[in-house]
Scaffold this active site. Structure first.
Site, PDB file in Angstrom:
ATOM      1  N   SER A   1     -10.341  -0.943   5.341  1.00 33.27           N
ATOM      2  CA  SER A   1      -9.544  -1.312   6.520  1.00 33.27           C
ATOM      3  C   SER A   1      -8.994  -0.038   7.154  1.00 33.27           C
ATOM      4  O   SER A   1      -8.234   0.690   6.516  1.00 33.27           O
ATOM      5  CB  SER A   1      -8.375  -2.212   6.118  1.00 33.27           C
ATOM      6  OG  SER A   1      -8.883  -3.366   5.514  1.00 33.27           O
TER       7      SER A   1
ATOM      8  N   ARG B   1       0.841  -1.217   0.000  1.00 36.57           N
ATOM      9  CA  ARG B   1       0.000   0.000   0.000  1.00 36.57           C
ATOM     10  C   ARG B   1       0.868   1.256   0.000  1.00 36.57           C
ATOM     11  O   ARG B   1       0.559   2.245   0.671  1.00 36.57           O
ATOM     12  CB  ARG B   1      -0.953   0.042   1.218  1.00 36.57           C
ATOM     13  CG  ARG B   1      -1.817  -1.162   1.385  1.00 36.57           C
ATOM     14  CD  ARG B   1      -2.887  -1.270   0.304  1.00 36.57           C
ATOM     15  NE  ARG B   1      -3.543  -2.544   0.443  1.00 36.57           N
ATOM     16  CZ  ARG B   1      -3.124  -3.669  -0.162  1.00 36.57           C
ATOM     17  NH1 ARG B   1      -2.098  -3.642  -0.989  1.00 36.57           N
ATOM     18  NH2 ARG B   1      -3.759  -4.793   0.019  1.00 36.57           N
TER      19      ARG B   1
ATOM     20  N   GLU C   1      -4.454   2.895   8.628  1.00 38.12           N
ATOM     21  CA  GLU C   1      -4.134   2.773   7.198  1.00 38.12           C
ATOM     22  C   GLU C   1      -4.837   3.912   6.457  1.00 38.12           C
ATOM     23  O   GLU C   1      -4.323   4.469   5.490  1.00 38.12           O
ATOM     24  CB  GLU C   1      -4.628   1.414   6.667  1.00 38.12           C
ATOM     25  CG  GLU C   1      -4.306   1.230   5.197  1.00 38.12           C
ATOM     26  CD  GLU C   1      -4.678  -0.158   4.673  1.00 38.12           C
ATOM     27  OE1 GLU C   1      -4.488  -1.163   5.371  1.00 38.12           O
ATOM     28  OE2 GLU C   1      -5.167  -0.209   3.529  1.00 38.12           O
TER      29      GLU C   1
HETATM   30  C1  LIG Z   1     -15.245  -0.735   1.505  1.00 34.59           C
HETATM   31  C2  LIG Z   1     -13.814  -0.489   1.111  1.00 34.59           C
HETATM   32  C3  LIG Z   1     -13.029  -1.547   0.720  1.00 34.59           C
HETATM   33  C4  LIG Z   1     -11.681  -1.351   0.348  1.00 34.59           C
HETATM   34  N1  LIG Z   1     -10.945  -2.423  -0.058  1.00 34.59           N
HETATM   35  C5  LIG Z   1      -9.660  -2.242  -0.446  1.00 34.59           C
HETATM   36  C6  LIG Z   1      -8.875  -3.343  -0.909  1.00 34.59           C
HETATM   37  O1  LIG Z   1      -9.341  -4.469  -1.012  1.00 34.59           O
HETATM   38  N2  LIG Z   1      -7.584  -3.100  -1.283  1.00 34.59           N
HETATM   39  C7  LIG Z   1      -7.036  -1.848  -1.215  1.00 34.59           C
HETATM   40  O2  LIG Z   1      -5.863  -1.705  -1.579  1.00 34.59           O
HETATM   41  N3  LIG Z   1      -7.765  -0.791  -0.779  1.00 34.59           N
HETATM   42  C8  LIG Z   1      -9.046  -0.947  -0.402  1.00 34.59           C
HETATM   43  N4  LIG Z   1      -9.775   0.118   0.044  1.00 34.59           N
HETATM   44  C9  LIG Z   1      -9.143   1.442   0.149  1.00 34.59           C
HETATM   45  C10 LIG Z   1      -9.335   2.331  -1.083  1.00 34.59           C
HETATM   46  O3  LIG Z   1     -10.363   1.834  -1.899  1.00 34.59           O
HETATM   47  C11 LIG Z   1      -8.040   2.443  -1.909  1.00 34.59           C
HETATM   48  O4  LIG Z   1      -7.002   2.967  -1.111  1.00 34.59           O
HETATM   49  C12 LIG Z   1      -8.229   3.336  -3.144  1.00 34.59           C
HETATM   50  O5  LIG Z   1      -7.114   3.266  -3.982  1.00 34.59           O
HETATM   51  C13 LIG Z   1      -8.459   4.797  -2.806  1.00 34.59           C
HETATM   52  O6  LIG Z   1      -8.811   5.431  -4.006  1.00 34.59           O
HETATM   53  P1  LIG Z   1      -9.501   6.839  -4.014  1.00 34.59           P
HETATM   54  O7  LIG Z   1      -9.599   7.301  -5.411  1.00 34.59           O
HETATM   55  O8  LIG Z   1     -10.744   6.785  -3.233  1.00 34.59           O
HETATM   56  O9  LIG Z   1      -8.391   7.717  -3.260  1.00 34.59           O
HETATM   57  P2  LIG Z   1      -8.588   8.712  -2.057  1.00 34.59           P
HETATM   58  O10 LIG Z   1      -9.106   7.960  -0.880  1.00 34.59           O
HETATM   59  O11 LIG Z   1      -9.339   9.907  -2.499  1.00 34.59           O
HETATM   60  O12 LIG Z   1      -7.068   9.133  -1.796  1.00 34.59           O
HETATM   61  C14 LIG Z   1      -6.140   8.196  -1.319  1.00 34.59           C
HETATM   62  C15 LIG Z   1      -4.736   8.824  -1.427  1.00 34.59           C
HETATM   63  O13 LIG Z   1      -4.373   8.915  -2.802  1.00 34.59           O
HETATM   64  C16 LIG Z   1      -4.111  10.283  -3.172  1.00 34.59           C
HETATM   65  N5  LIG Z   1      -4.630  10.465  -4.536  1.00 34.59           N
HETATM   66  C17 LIG Z   1      -5.862  10.136  -5.003  1.00 34.59           C
HETATM   67  N6  LIG Z   1      -5.940  10.390  -6.334  1.00 34.59           N
HETATM   68  C18 LIG Z   1      -4.731  10.900  -6.699  1.00 34.59           C
HETATM   69  C19 LIG Z   1      -4.185  11.369  -7.931  1.00 34.59           C
HETATM   70  N7  LIG Z   1      -4.896  11.381  -9.067  1.00 34.59           N
HETATM   71  N8  LIG Z   1      -2.907  11.842  -7.924  1.00 34.59           N
HETATM   72  C20 LIG Z   1      -2.174  11.848  -6.801  1.00 34.59           C
HETATM   73  N9  LIG Z   1      -2.626  11.429  -5.608  1.00 34.59           N
HETATM   74  C21 LIG Z   1      -3.900  10.949  -5.561  1.00 34.59           C
HETATM   75  C22 LIG Z   1      -4.836  11.125  -2.122  1.00 34.59           C
HETATM   76  O14 LIG Z   1      -4.251  12.402  -1.986  1.00 34.59           O
HETATM   77  C23 LIG Z   1      -4.654  10.260  -0.894  1.00 34.59           C
HETATM   78  O15 LIG Z   1      -3.380  10.451  -0.344  1.00 34.59           O
HETATM   79  C24 LIG Z   1     -11.124  -0.053   0.394  1.00 34.59           C
HETATM   80  C25 LIG Z   1     -11.936   1.030   0.794  1.00 34.59           C
HETATM   81  C26 LIG Z   1     -13.265   0.825   1.132  1.00 34.59           C
HETATM   82  C27 LIG Z   1     -14.126   1.997   1.529  1.00 34.59           C
END
Ligand SMILES: Cc1cc2nc3c(=O)[nH]c(=O)nc-3n(C[C@H](O)[C@H](O)[C@H](O)COP(=O)(O)OP(=O)(O)OC[C@H]3O[C@@H](n4cnc5c(N)ncnc54)[C@H](O)[C@@H]3O)c2cc1C
Length: 350
Positions: A250, A172, A346
């Site tokens: 998580s 991660r 996390e």
């Molecule tokens: C129900 C649930 C289940 C999940 N299951 C998993 C799983 O199985 N595996 C897993 O790895 N994660 C999981 N996650 C966590 C999450 O889905 C991931 O971390 C996902 O990649 C976050 O994407 P996001 O676009 O929502 O990013 P955000 O939550 O909006 O941001 C996350 C980070 O990335 C940065 N960021 C976002 N977009 C960009 C960009 N374009 N450029 C630069 N920085 C950026 C943000 O600044 C921040 O630091 C889960 C979350 C939920 C709610």
């Protein structure tokens, strides 16, 4: 021209459903010229770099209160944002824009016969965050399929590509997270996918679910689609669907401890859930420790510990960021008092 919006509630933009605003505005990026205009704005307002948050799908973020700065949001692109760059019979190179919803991208690729993302089906968030977080599930990580990542370097007013080997991918983790504050804005990612589907059953729980699929079902659905459906089914049995229950997935990391600490713990608690992490270290299940402390299914204010998976904190209705932080602190304190191990979030607390 950059469209800076004010007083926009971020509730629909974070999966925890926390109702806050960004005090210095909110900008959506939907096409290449939006990214250019935004980069231009930052180059002329460098002081904003200390007050900038890049918000994808908000699925790994908890806002502890109104954000004292500017939020920039790569949104679903106007033109779909996915294109095939090349295909040589075995390998397909596919480019996707940052704002594309990750799970839509997975489905689109399977429909087009571009394989390798099936085990990552159902993960919330955007394509742009996939290299930042090096998302992973069921034996696969984004790093296994990412070829290169294109970014705007907001510190140096430039754009560049990071090849896979330059991304410093870890659990991660990536180079895009290494610098605490916003520097790299990911605008597109190129994936190296396969033209032939080979199921990845390295994760035991998934193999069991895959083998238990009815023969009748196999006749009507292609294997790759079936695999992504199986993954979503397994996920839904454990994780809350953000459409119905707010969470950030998580919430805590599984702590890694030295062999001595693990062996001492094992003497005291023979049923401790732990996995070897190499180098005489062990990863202890944070969910198990939280459960042992009696937190599974318990609430504090409007925040709660999910009844099906103690690693997940959830919104019971009108949860605020301070409710989540207070609950997380209580869980961390109780786990520390009982096991002498400090849990770390996390989820990104902003
Ligand atoms: C129900 C649930 C289940 C999940 N299951 C998993 C799983 O199985 N595996 C897993 O790895 N994660 C999981 N996650 C966590 C999450 O889905 C991931 O971390 C996902 O990649 C976050 O994407 P996001 O676009 O929502 O990013 P955000 O939550 O909006 O941001 C996350 C980070 O990335 C940065 N960021 C976002 N977009 C960009 C960009 N374009 N450029 C630069 N920085 C950026 C943000 O600044 C921040 O630091 C889960 C979350 C939920 C709610």
């Amino acid at each position: 021209m950059m469209n800076l919006l004010h007083d926009i509630s971020l509730k629909p933009y974070n999966t925890f459903g926390i109702d806050v605003v960004a005090k210095q505005g909110f900008v959506e990026l939907r096409c290449a010229s939006d990214y250019d205009s935004f980069a231009e704005y930052i180059s002329q307002n460098k002081q904003m770099l200390d007050h900038l948050f890049i918000l994808g799908g908000g699925s790994n973020v908890v806002f502890s209160g109104d954000y004292d700065g500017l939020v920039v949001h790569p949104a679903d692109p106007i033109d779909g944002g996915i294109r095939l760059l090349s295909s040589d019979g075995d390998i397909c190179m596919v480019e996707a824009r940052a704002g594309v919803v990750w799970d839509d991208f997975v489905s689109f690729c399977i429909r087009n016969g571009w394989y390798g993302l099936e085990n990552l089906a159902g993960i919330p968030g955007t394509v742009g965050a996939s290299p930042v977080q090096n998302i992973g599930a069921y034996g696969r990580e984004a790093k296994d399929v990412i070829d290169r990542v294109h970014v705007y370097d907001l510190w140096h007013d430039s754009q560049c590509w990071f090849e896979n080997s330059e991304c410093h991918f870890g659990y991660r983790h990536s180079i895009f997270k290494e610098i605490g504050r916003a520097r790299y804005l990911v605008d597109r990612v190129v994936f190296r996918l396969a033209s032939h589907f080979v199921p990845d059953l390295s994760y035991k729980g998934l193999e069991e679910a895959w083998n238990s699929i009815d023969e009748h079902e196999r006749e009507f659905v292609d294997d790759a689609t079936l695999m992504s459906m199986t993954v979503r089914k397994v996920r839904n049995s454990k994780l809350p669907d953000p459409k119905y229950i707010g969470s950030a997935g998580s919430f805590f990391k599984n702590p890694v401890v030295d062999g001595d600490v693990y062996r001492h713990l094992k003497e005291l608690y023979p049923n401790v859930v732990a996995f070897p992490a190499g180098d005489n270290k062990y990863k202890i299940s944070a969910g198990w420790m939280i459960e042992q402390c009696g937190w599974k299914g318990r609430d504090m204010g409007e925040a709660g510990v999910y009844e099906k998976q103690a690693l997940v904190l959830v919104n019971r209705g009108r949860c605020t960021g301070s409710d989540v932080v207070a609950l997380a602190e209580s869980v961390i304190n109780d786990v520390y008092s009982r096991f002498g191990i400090k849990l770390n979030p996390e989820a990104i607390i902003v």
